[in-house]
Every structure is written in C-alpha cells, then in structure tokens.
Design an enzyme around this catalytic site. Sequence first.
Site, PDB file in Angstrom:
ATOM      1  N   ARG A   1      -0.028  13.631  48.694  1.00  0.00           N
ATOM      2  CA  ARG A   1       0.635  12.262  47.996  1.00  0.00           C
ATOM      3  C   ARG A   1       0.074  11.439  47.222  1.00  0.00           C
ATOM      4  NH1 ARG A   1      -3.392   9.772  48.597  1.00  0.00           N
ATOM      5  NH2 ARG A   1      -1.978   8.172  49.266  1.00  0.00           N
TER       6      ARG A   1
ATOM      7  N   ARG B   1      10.624  14.090  47.485  1.00  0.00           N
ATOM      8  CA  ARG B   1       9.679  12.226  48.591  1.00  0.00           C
ATOM      9  C   ARG B   1      10.914  11.541  47.175  1.00  0.00           C
ATOM     10  NH1 ARG B   1       4.100   9.846  50.424  1.00  0.00           N
ATOM     11  NH2 ARG B   1       5.358   8.960  51.472  1.00  0.00           N
TER      12      ARG B   1
ATOM     13  N   ASP C   1       4.138   3.656  43.282  1.00  0.00           N
ATOM     14  CA  ASP C   1       5.158   4.585  43.278  1.00  0.00           C
ATOM     15  C   ASP C   1       6.130   4.367  41.827  1.00  0.00           C
ATOM     16  OD1 ASP C   1       3.678   4.040  46.077  1.00  0.00           O
ATOM     17  OD2 ASP C   1       4.724   6.425  46.171  1.00  0.00           O
TER      18      ASP C   1
ATOM     19  N   ASN D   1       5.330   0.323  45.722  1.00  0.00           N
ATOM     20  CA  ASN D   1       3.985   0.961  46.571  1.00  0.00           C
ATOM     21  C   ASN D   1       3.872   0.103  47.817  1.00  0.00           C
ATOM     22  OD1 ASN D   1       1.756   2.274  45.911  1.00  0.00           O
ATOM     23  ND2 ASN D   1      -0.202   0.146  46.757  1.00  0.00           N
ATOM     24  N   LYS D   2       2.602   1.223  48.435  1.00  0.00           N
ATOM     25  CA  LYS D   2       2.341   1.175  50.101  1.00  0.00           C
ATOM     26  C   LYS D   2       3.473  -0.225  50.960  1.00  0.00           C
ATOM     27  CE  LYS D   2       2.440   4.462  51.604  1.00  0.00           C
ATOM     28  NZ  LYS D   2       3.560   5.047  52.015  1.00  0.00           N
TER      29      LYS D   2
END
Length: 340
Positions: free
Chosen positions: A52, A90, A233, A243-244
Amino acid sequence: MNLPKTLSVQALQWTGETLLVLDQRCLPDIIRYDEYSEAPGVAEAITSMRVRGAPAIGIAAAYAVVLSARQHLEEPSLILKDLDLLAKSRPTAVNLFWALDKMRSILEQNPANLLNVLKETAQKIHADDLADNHRMGELGAQLLTGSKGVLTHCNAGALATGGYGTALGVIRSAVKRGLKNVYAGETRPWLQGARLTVWELSQDGIPVTLIADSAAAWLMQSGAIDWIIVGADRIALNGDTANKIGTYSLAVLARQHGVKVMVVAPTSTIDWQMTDGSGIKIEQRAASELLPAVYHQPESLVCAWNPVFDVTPAELITAIVTERGVIQNPAATGVGSLRV
Ligand code: MRU
C-alpha cells in the site's frame, strides 16, 4: 519468506524473475515476504493492502506488467487483460495509473526486445522513486529548520514507496539535521501510523511518539508541533490533495492552531487532468475493516461508512514538496508549473 538480513525496510524486492512483497497487514508482528510470479496475484496484493502507499502501488503494478509479459509474451491480449485487472486494484492513488500508462505505452510501441524494455522501465520507476524521495527529503528538511516538532499521518515512508519515503523521507532528513520531536497519529481504522510508521522509524533508530488520532488537536494546542507532514495519493492541478482519511481534519485543526501543513509527493502523484479535488475518486473500503466482528452479520443493524481518503483543499496547505521543487502556498498558483 523472511526479510534478508542485509536489507533494511523494503516493501518490494524484484528478484529478476519474481516480485517479493512484504505483507504489511502482518506488521509489525510478522515480517513475511510473499513471492509473486503472475500479475493477478500482485493485483490482489494491492487490493488487500499487502502492499500500500501510492508510489509503492505504482511500482508493484509496473513489475506486475513485467510478470504478465513473461507469462503471455505470445498472447498480448492477456497482458492487456492483466493491465485492466491491475487498474481496478485501487482507485485513488494516481501513481497506479501513471505507472500502468508508462508500461502500456511500451506495449503499444512493441520494441523488438519488449520484455527487457518492460523490465528496465519497471526498475527505473522503482529507482527514480527512491532518488526522488532523497531529493524531497532534503527540500522538505530545509523548510523545517528550527522546527519544535512535527506530526505525520498514515505511513508515507519506505514501506509506501521505493524506499526512504516521502513524508518520512523529509522526517529522516530533518532528524539528521537536528529535528527532535516526531509524532505519529495512529491512523484509524487500518493503523498505518501505529503499526507501520512507528515501526519503520524505530528500525532506523528514530525516536517517535504515537498519539491517538483524537489527540491531534490537543497536541497542537500544547504547542509541541509546528508542522504536519503528510504524503499524498493524488494532487489536483489547483493543489487540492487526496490523502489518507483524517488528513483533512488535521489540516483544519492546523489552521486553527497556526500549525503549517507540508504535503510531500513525487510529481507522479500529480493528476495533470484533474483541475481540482472535487473529481478525485475516494475509495470506500469494506465496513468489516471498521466494525467489530459482532456486527459483521448481514442482518446486523449496525453498519459503517468507511471512506479511506479525503481531500484537503489547497488553501489549507502551506507547501507541496516534490522532486522538481517546492510550491509554497499552492492555493495561489496550483502545481501546473511543475509539468515538464
Ligand atoms: O490506504 P493506504 O495505506 O494505501 O494509504 C496511503 C496514504 O494515504 C499515504 O499517505 C499516501 O499513499 C502517500 S505514501 C508515500
């Protein structure tokens, strides 16, 4: 397969014929590499988050195309089928599509030594990412001169990249220059911070303090940190950054407390087609990743909403650090000037 003793933390290793993937679901308790010789296995490793982190996903996918070409050199339609499968693994990290586009364009050119060109390209994507991270580490560390402390979120380290890391690359370089206080948020629900970031930094002898995600506002209020440092990302042209999940919350809190926000990402994370963050596809993962097992039955009245990324508007970002340079106040200019 166990971690070879001579190597430090590495998410991916290319053996020349197969791809070794460190299973990040098991860290930090178990260090285990799975060996892949076919692309569908790598696609599953990406979907299930054995590997990941945006750049590492792109690198793994590039090697997977090499595996596919080794297997199906005489049947190009099967290689294209694997490309499609990888593209579905993904949705949010643009590095995946960037790497697949590079590999696809070689397939379309169909050079005489196709397999070698594919291999060299995948290895170059991997090596360039590592080099870019060292460059960003230096550029980001310059911005941290005199910093009291930093907070990072998720894992944007060697585990998420070709090595050294983006946000953690900056932290590594800044620690060499004297940065003392590094905090990591645990990053619910998958705990990339608690399981991966603190482990990765401690492997390098870097002291780190873990906080519950919900402690971030209080940490900022205490005055212990002056920067939040995260990876990305996908970055839209106007600087909006996916992002996360939780990054947006941190950026809002940072604005309230006068804390600066640094996004560190290679230009392979910029989506040159995306004008702003509103079009970025946000991955939703299974409710079971969030819900206690007792609620996993289909008839349960308790469900979960589990978006795993969010978008931080450019106006909440102080600086975007890339291998091609730093954009200060991205809200003013966007990131289009980084295009070559
Ligand atoms: O769901 P993950 O663990 O793949 O999410 C990773 C992140 O959000 C990282 O911050 C991002 O990919 C940058 S990694 C250098």
